[in-house]
Enzyme design. Sequence first.
Site, PDB file in Angstrom:
ATOM      1  CG  ASP A   1     -10.743  52.204 -36.448  1.00 44.04           C
ATOM      2  OD1 ASP A   1     -10.139  53.075 -35.795  1.00 44.04           O
ATOM      3  OD2 ASP A   1     -10.179  51.537 -37.319  1.00 44.04           O
TER       4      ASP A   1
HETATM    5  C1  NOJ Z   1      -7.730  54.244 -37.032  1.00 43.84           C
HETATM    6  C2  NOJ Z   1      -7.120  52.878 -37.181  1.00 43.84           C
HETATM    7  O1  NOJ Z   1      -7.862  52.123 -38.122  1.00 43.84           O
HETATM    8  C3  NOJ Z   1      -7.046  52.106 -35.886  1.00 43.84           C
HETATM    9  O2  NOJ Z   1      -6.330  50.920 -36.101  1.00 43.84           O
HETATM   10  C4  NOJ Z   1      -6.433  52.940 -34.800  1.00 43.84           C
HETATM   11  O3  NOJ Z   1      -6.343  52.201 -33.621  1.00 43.84           O
HETATM   12  C5  NOJ Z   1      -7.288  54.183 -34.611  1.00 43.84           C
HETATM   13  N1  NOJ Z   1      -7.291  54.949 -35.826  1.00 43.84           N
HETATM   14  C6  NOJ Z   1      -6.819  55.043 -33.454  1.00 43.84           C
HETATM   15  O4  NOJ Z   1      -5.643  55.650 -33.762  1.00 43.84           O
END
Ligand code: NOJ
Length: 761
Positions: free
Chosen positions: A295
């Site tokens: 993530d």
């Molecule tokens: C953080 C989020 O937790 C995740 O779900 C998302 O895909 C990413 N950012 C990218 O934007």
Amino acid sequence: MKPFILRLAGLSMSVLLLFSCSSEKTAVTTSSDYNYKVDSLLSIMTLEEKVGQLNQYSLGSEFTGPSSKKGQDSIRYQQLISGQVGSVLNLLGAENTRKMQKLVVEETRLGIPLLFAYDVIHGYKTMFPVPLAESSSWNLDLMQKTAAAAAAETAASGVHWTFAPMIDVTVDARWGRVMEGAGEDPFLQSEIAKARIKGFQGSDLSSNRTIAATAKHFAGYGYAESGKDYNSVNINNYILHNHILPPFKAAVEAEAASFMNSFNDINGVPATANEYLLQEILRNKWDYNGVVVSDWNSIGELVNHGVSADLKNAAKKAINAGSEIDMEGTAYVQNLVDLVNIGELKESIVDKAVRHVLQLKYELGLFDDPYKYSNIQREKEVVGHESHYQLAEEMAKESIVLLKNENELLPIKNTNNIAVIGPLANDQDTPLGNWRAQAVSNSATSLLDGLKNALPNSNIEYAEGVKLSIGPNNFFEEQLINQDDRSGFKEAIQLAKQSDLVILALGETAYMSGEARSRADIGLPGLQQELLKEIHAVNPNIVLVLMNGRPLSLSWEDENIPAIVEAWHLGQKAGDAIAATLVGDNNPSAKLTMSFPRHVGQIPIYYNHKITGRPSTAPGMVFYSHYTDVVNSPLYPFGYGLSYSEFEYGEIELSANAMNESEEITASIDIKNISNVDGKEIVQLYIQDLVAEETPMVKSLKGFKKVDIKAGETVQVEFKITKDMLSYYKSNGELTLEKGAFHVFIGPHSQVQNYEEIVLK
Ligand code: NOJ
């Protein structure tokens, strides 16, 4: 010849052949075809180029996490043109993606195309209902269709990969991200995961109408302690194996192209560095062959978690555990080459990760034609296509949950003077919800407009009543709630007084739920309940229309307001769909996929909990599991929702009372529509294991069917009970089947009492 192939001048003929496969899709390309190509390409890559494939940056005009790129632009540009970036998120549009692809394909030594990724959570430009709302439809075909439409728009904008679906089972409505998933039940979440993945990916990833899906967040993020986003997770192994992991296993079975790590730790090990999750379970037990992306900076955050002293150690831990792409963390690009060179990391581990990235690029057809998704003409034709708007309306109608309808106040009948009141009544933005990708702000239909169209002969008057929020309204900043401006109350109360019916639209604005939007109190925010009470005092003939991204606690509302409609954040055509429902052109058929508590203090509240040694059915006094100030049951349970039709359930009929492992029992039930309105009913099958080696749950959903039942008609619904439905995971992760008695429940929601007993011999 495409330009990127020219970059290969000087390389061996066999390598050239790898790239020049026909862009026409031949029958089926098997993974072994790709294996050969991937291996050959890997064999000519330098270590730096390999690591580049594992490096992902957010390079578009928007970002979706704490920005870390200030002053980095020229470094990142240099890295792009030297093959040190393998994928990009948040860069959108056929033109932009084509330009950046061209740069990389033409400037880098090997011309390996980039992957473009984006969070397409419930639509690209055409917004469908937020996923929690869609899940309430229990309509898998329709969810597959909305995902497919979102994929078509995304692919037409040059993007290959979505970070969706989010399949985190969650039991805490304080957590803002419940809006992104399908609620509290692992079985339903699994079915929906498969439908959405199929919708995004179709049957051919290389088609320019499909995109790669991501099963996220692996794993446990939905159990963030006290519902506070990014918090630690404390769960036992039973919960892990029976509640959290099944949807991810289903995602593997549905061939999700990628998995994303979660931010949290489990048993002291952050998911991003968790070998148990990423190796033992994902690769060894489930045999997963796709790519794992971190993530946003979750590799860098290993330092914040306190398990790594520096970024280098974080990179080493994450890659060894099996986190393959570093999203926005720069941990890999800064450290992996060095780690290999000093002998602290095996190059074969890097190779394994790169193989998965290249494989996805092959599967998407990017080596056939790196520009195939970036077509300006197609983008114009597909993005925001009229058929997608129609689909958005259909889905919105199926997602509306009727929570209360005393004295059949709904549907609205011959009403002349209607007051439409509330901060969300004339709001064209809130229904678009959070994670709205490229939706145009204020582009949804409002409830007020929907009602005016649906009831052209009624006298409809509007008053805002109260402002819900003040200040910024976007993804990046806190939404400030109006706590003291009551200047609109007077006008609204006056209007309510002189009207026959009041329709009040209250709830949460789009950015009151979603990532980083946890709330400690999940009642109606701000002054809304105060306004509702004052209006109720002058005219109790109220239909409360709720727009929100999470379950709310609504005890006062349920006690006092005759009709309550849960209209979530329903997307582009919200106003039309709600209006059609209020006037009876649409008969509501959705059912909740998360329990609504009576009080926030009941959280976590979910139907499939353990029995405990002192359940509420045990003989009395005060010594049983309960609160002294609120009853144990939720206000509205999982699986609950009303209809304008009325359904009568008959007795459960079993084909046999006992079965062995190789047999099945058919359970059937008659359901009669005793009203004069055609309707749809979601019939639910639950099973309770009466005695097991590990404490069982009170019941678990094992099947459901959504059936059309015409007025006066009786329909027979059948379920096959198989051994799989009688098994559970022990805390050590082993699937087990234990002989003995089970109760089979069939009914309209999770608090069904109607059951028959069966025995597994
Ligand atoms: C953080 C989020 O937790 C995740 O779900 C998302 O895909 C990413 N950012 C990218 O934007």
